[in-house]
Design an enzyme around this catalytic site. Sequence first.
Site, PDB file in Angstrom:
ATOM      1  CE  LYS A 199      -1.781   1.485   4.046  1.00 51.69           C
ATOM      2  NZ  LYS A 199      -1.411   2.879   4.372  1.00 51.69           N
ATOM      3  CG  ASN A 200       2.291   2.636   3.497  1.00 55.98           C
ATOM      4  OD1 ASN A 200       1.121   2.931   3.198  1.00 55.98           O
ATOM      5  ND2 ASN A 200       2.677   2.439   4.744  1.00 55.98           N
TER       6      ASN A 200
ATOM      7  CG  ASP B 177       3.278   1.593   9.498  1.00 56.76           C
ATOM      8  OD1 ASP B 177       3.517   1.819   8.307  1.00 56.76           O
ATOM      9  OD2 ASP B 177       2.980   2.493  10.311  1.00 56.76           O
TER      10      ASP B 177
ATOM     11  CB  CYS C  29      -5.141  10.695  11.445  1.00 56.05           C
ATOM     12  SG  CYS C  29      -3.540  10.024  11.821  1.00 56.05           S
TER      13      CYS C  29
ATOM     14  NE  ARG D 150      -7.329   4.308   5.634  1.00 55.80           N
ATOM     15  CZ  ARG D 150      -6.820   5.439   6.110  1.00 55.80           C
ATOM     16  NH1 ARG D 150      -7.217   5.901   7.267  1.00 55.80           N
ATOM     17  NH2 ARG D 150      -5.900   6.094   5.431  1.00 55.80           N
TER      18      ARG D 150
ATOM     19  CG  ASP E  27       6.714  20.664   9.768  1.00 57.13           C
ATOM     20  OD1 ASP E  27       6.065  19.618   9.828  1.00 57.13           O
ATOM     21  OD2 ASP E  27       7.795  20.823  10.352  1.00 57.13           O
ATOM     22  CG  LEU E  28       9.615  17.836   8.145  1.00 61.09           C
ATOM     23  CD1 LEU E  28       9.931  16.415   8.601  1.00 61.09           C
ATOM     24  CD2 LEU E  28      10.789  18.759   8.443  1.00 61.09           C
TER      25      LEU E  28
ATOM     26  NE  ARG F  60       0.173  11.918   7.242  1.00 59.54           N
ATOM     27  CZ  ARG F  60       0.547  13.182   7.208  1.00 59.54           C
ATOM     28  NH1 ARG F  60      -0.361  14.097   7.463  1.00 59.54           N
ATOM     29  NH2 ARG F  60       1.759  13.515   6.961  1.00 59.54           N
TER      30      ARG F  60
ATOM     31  CB  ILE G 103       7.481   6.834  14.333  1.00 57.84           C
ATOM     32  CG1 ILE G 103       8.743   5.979  14.177  1.00 57.84           C
ATOM     33  CG2 ILE G 103       7.111   7.537  13.035  1.00 57.84           C
ATOM     34  CD1 ILE G 103       9.982   6.733  13.717  1.00 57.84           C
TER      35      ILE G 103
ATOM     36  NE  ARG H 131       0.563  10.703  10.080  1.00 65.01           N
ATOM     37  CZ  ARG H 131      -0.057   9.679   9.500  1.00 65.01           C
ATOM     38  NH1 ARG H 131      -1.143   9.206  10.019  1.00 65.01           N
ATOM     39  NH2 ARG H 131       0.411   9.159   8.382  1.00 65.01           N
ATOM     40  N   PRO H 132       1.658  16.694  10.797  1.00 64.68           N
ATOM     41  CG  PRO H 132       3.508  17.680  11.806  1.00 64.68           C
ATOM     42  CD  PRO H 132       2.542  16.561  11.971  1.00 64.68           C
TER      43      PRO H 132
HETATM   44  C1  EPZ Z   1       4.244   7.022   6.158  1.00 64.35           C
HETATM   45  O1  EPZ Z   1       3.460   8.063   6.709  1.00 64.35           O
HETATM   46  C2  EPZ Z   1       3.330   5.798   6.107  1.00 64.35           C
HETATM   47  N1  EPZ Z   1       2.178   6.084   5.250  1.00 64.35           N
HETATM   48  C3  EPZ Z   1       2.846   5.453   7.518  1.00 64.35           C
HETATM   49  O2  EPZ Z   1       2.061   4.265   7.433  1.00 64.35           O
HETATM   50  C4  EPZ Z   1       4.075   5.162   8.393  1.00 64.35           C
HETATM   51  O3  EPZ Z   1       3.653   4.901   9.715  1.00 64.35           O
HETATM   52  C5  EPZ Z   1       5.006   6.390   8.374  1.00 64.35           C
HETATM   53  O4  EPZ Z   1       5.365   6.708   7.007  1.00 64.35           O
HETATM   54  C6  EPZ Z   1       6.284   6.135   9.167  1.00 64.35           C
HETATM   55  O5  EPZ Z   1       6.963   5.035   8.630  1.00 64.35           O
HETATM   56  C7  EPZ Z   1       2.337   6.001   3.908  1.00 64.35           C
HETATM   57  O6  EPZ Z   1       3.407   5.691   3.404  1.00 64.35           O
HETATM   58  C8  EPZ Z   1       1.122   6.277   3.082  1.00 64.35           C
HETATM   59  P1  EPZ Z   1       6.317  10.480   8.148  1.00 64.35           P
HETATM   60  P2  EPZ Z   1       4.037   9.599   6.697  1.00 64.35           P
HETATM   61  O7  EPZ Z   1       6.171  11.701   7.337  1.00 64.35           O
HETATM   62  O8  EPZ Z   1       4.777   9.818   5.447  1.00 64.35           O
HETATM   63  C9  EPZ Z   1       6.367  13.764  11.547  1.00 64.35           C
HETATM   64  C10 EPZ Z   1       0.178   2.907   7.748  1.00 64.35           C
HETATM   65  O9  EPZ Z   1      -0.304   2.384   8.762  1.00 64.35           O
HETATM   66  N2  EPZ Z   1       6.294  14.723  10.429  1.00 64.35           N
HETATM   67  O10 EPZ Z   1       7.530   9.599   7.982  1.00 64.35           O
HETATM   68  O11 EPZ Z   1       2.894  10.486   7.008  1.00 64.35           O
HETATM   69  C11 EPZ Z   1       5.093  12.930  11.675  1.00 64.35           C
HETATM   70  O12 EPZ Z   1       4.121  13.623  12.425  1.00 64.35           O
HETATM   71  C12 EPZ Z   1       0.666   4.346   7.784  1.00 64.35           C
HETATM   72  O13 EPZ Z   1       0.307   2.328   6.637  1.00 64.35           O
HETATM   73  C13 EPZ Z   1       6.458  16.081  10.677  1.00 64.35           C
HETATM   74  O14 EPZ Z   1       6.664  16.497  11.811  1.00 64.35           O
HETATM   75  O15 EPZ Z   1       5.034   9.549   7.943  1.00 64.35           O
HETATM   76  C14 EPZ Z   1       5.592  11.686  12.361  1.00 64.35           C
HETATM   77  O16 EPZ Z   1       5.672  11.922  13.755  1.00 64.35           O
HETATM   78  C15 EPZ Z   1       0.418   4.995   9.153  1.00 64.35           C
HETATM   79  N3  EPZ Z   1       6.390  16.962   9.638  1.00 64.35           N
HETATM   80  C16 EPZ Z   1       6.997  11.505  11.806  1.00 64.35           C
HETATM   81  O17 EPZ Z   1       7.385  12.794  11.268  1.00 64.35           O
HETATM   82  C17 EPZ Z   1       6.173  16.551   8.344  1.00 64.35           C
HETATM   83  O18 EPZ Z   1       6.145  17.395   7.429  1.00 64.35           O
HETATM   84  C18 EPZ Z   1       7.088  10.495  10.670  1.00 64.35           C
HETATM   85  O19 EPZ Z   1       6.133  10.880   9.701  1.00 64.35           O
HETATM   86  C19 EPZ Z   1       6.010  15.163   8.107  1.00 64.35           C
HETATM   87  C20 EPZ Z   1       6.081  14.263   9.153  1.00 64.35           C
END
Ligand code: EPZ
Length: 425
Positions: A22-23, A312, A122, A404, A130-131, A98, A334, A127-128
Site C-alpha cells: 500500500k505504502n 506500523d 488523525c 484500508r 511542514d517538512l 492523509r 515515530i 501528522r503535520p
Molecule cells: C508514512 O506516513 C506511512 N504512510 C505510515 O504508514 C508510516 O507509519 C510512516 O510513514 C512512518 O513510517 C504512507 O506511506 C502512506 P512520516 P508519513 O512523514 O509519510 C512527523 C500505515 O499504517 N512529520 O515519515 O505520514 C510525523 O508527524 C501508515 O500504513 C512532521 O513532523 O510519515 C511523524 O511523527 C500509518 N512533519 C513523523 O514525522 C512533516 O512534514 C514520521 O512521519 C512530516 C512528518
Amino acid sequence: MDKLFIHGGQPLRGQITISGSKNAALPIMAASLLTEEPLRLRNLPKLADIASMRSLLEQHGVVTTPVHAVAEQSAGADLQAERILSTTAPYEIVRKMRASVLVLGPLLARAGKATVSLPGGCAIGTRPIDLHLMGLERLGAEISFNDGYVHAAAPNGLRGAEIVFPSISVGATENLLMAASLAQGETRLINVAREPEIVDLAHCLQAMGADIEGAGSDRIRVRGKERLHGAEHRIIPDRIEAGTYAMAAAITDGELELLDARESDLLFVIETLERCGVKVTPTNRGLQVRRANGRLAAADMTTSEFPGFPTDLQAQFMAMMSTAEGVSHIEEHIFENRFMHVPELTRMGAQIATQGACATVTGCETLRGAPVMATDLRASVSLVLAGLAAEGRTELNRVYHLDRGYERLEEKLGACGAQIERVPA
Ligand code: EPZ
C-alpha cells in the site's frame, strides 16, 4: 458497519500470498501526474486507500484503465494524466486519507501550482506537513495558506537545491523526490527516509526517465529533467502485511509460508522475532515462520525509521508480547499517540501499562475473546492477532479500518485455519 467474529485457539497453518505494498503504491500512483504518457502498474493491492487515491487522481485528470493479466492474481492498471484538469485536492478526500498530500509535489512540478487541503490530524497524531512545505519552498515554490488549504505556486518552474531535512519523513522524501525529478538543475536531499517504499518509488521514476541516485541511503541526488515518459512498474510486496502475518503465525503457535515476502525488507523485525523464540527461514518463494519451541519469550522493542523496527508493526508486536513469557518494554518513537490498541487489548486480558511513549507488557498465558473497537489501521489488526490467540469469541467493530490496508484478510487467514467471519452490519 461490518464486524469480524473470531473464535481463537487455532494454530495457523498454510501459505499466505503477500499483496502489493500500500505504502509503495500510493506515491507511485501519484507519480502518474508527472507525465502525459501512461504509467502501467502491476501488483496493485485491492484496498480502500488505493481506491481513494484513484478517485483523487481521477479528479485531477488521471484516466485509470484496469489491466487484467491472466497470469497474475493481483490487479494492474494504466494511469494516464494526458491533461491536468484540476490542481486542487479537496478536503473531503484528503481528510479520509492523509497520503493525498502526495499529489502536492507532482502537481507543482507538472502544472506549476497546487491547492491541497491541509490533512488535519488523525488517530495516531497531528501528522503535520511542514517538512514537505519546507522542501518545496527550497525548490522555489511560493507557499500560502487560507481556509484550511495550502496553496503552492511555481509559475516559472522549480529549481534544484540542497535540502537538509531536520527530521526524517517518508512522505516528505517522496514528495520532494517527485518534485525534484522535473526541477531545473540538480537537487540534493539530505537526511531522507530509507524505506523500501522510497526505493520502489525511485525505481519507478527512473523507469520514467528520472535521473536519481542514492535512494535507500540517507541522501539522494536528483538531476531534474524537462519531462518524464510512461513506463511499466511492478509494486513491491507489502512488508507490513508480511510482518503482520509472521506475528499471526507466532501468536497462534502455527506455521505459515509468506509467499513473495522479502527478507531484506524485514531484517530487524526478523531479528526481534528470533529474540522472542520465532524461527524465520527464507524459502525460494518467500519466508517460512513458526515458533522455535515452546512459549514465546518477551523481548524489548523500540520503533525507529527504516532499517529499524517499523512503527506500523508496533501494535501487532504488542499483541504478540501480551501472550509471551516475561515482561516486554515497547517504545513508540515515530508517532505521538500510537497506543490506541492498549485499552482494547486490555479488555481481552492483556496486562499493559503505558507512560508517555513507553508501554510495559506483562505477558499472560491466555487472552480472552471480547467485543473490541478498531481505531486505526494497525491497531485494528493487532486486535485480530489477539483474537486469533484468545480463548472464546472476539467481536471486532469498525472493520473499515482494516479494509484500508489488508487485502482479503479474513480470506487469507481463513484459508490457514482461522475461524474468522465477516458479518455485514
Ligand atoms: C508514512 O506516513 C506511512 N504512510 C505510515 O504508514 C508510516 O507509519 C510512516 O510513514 C512512518 O513510517 C504512507 O506511506 C502512506 P512520516 P508519513 O512523514 O509519510 C512527523 C500505515 O499504517 N512529520 O515519515 O505520514 C510525523 O508527524 C501508515 O500504513 C512532521 O513532523 O510519515 C511523524 O511523527 C500509518 N512533519 C513523523 O514525522 C512533516 O512534514 C514520521 O512521519 C512530516 C512528518
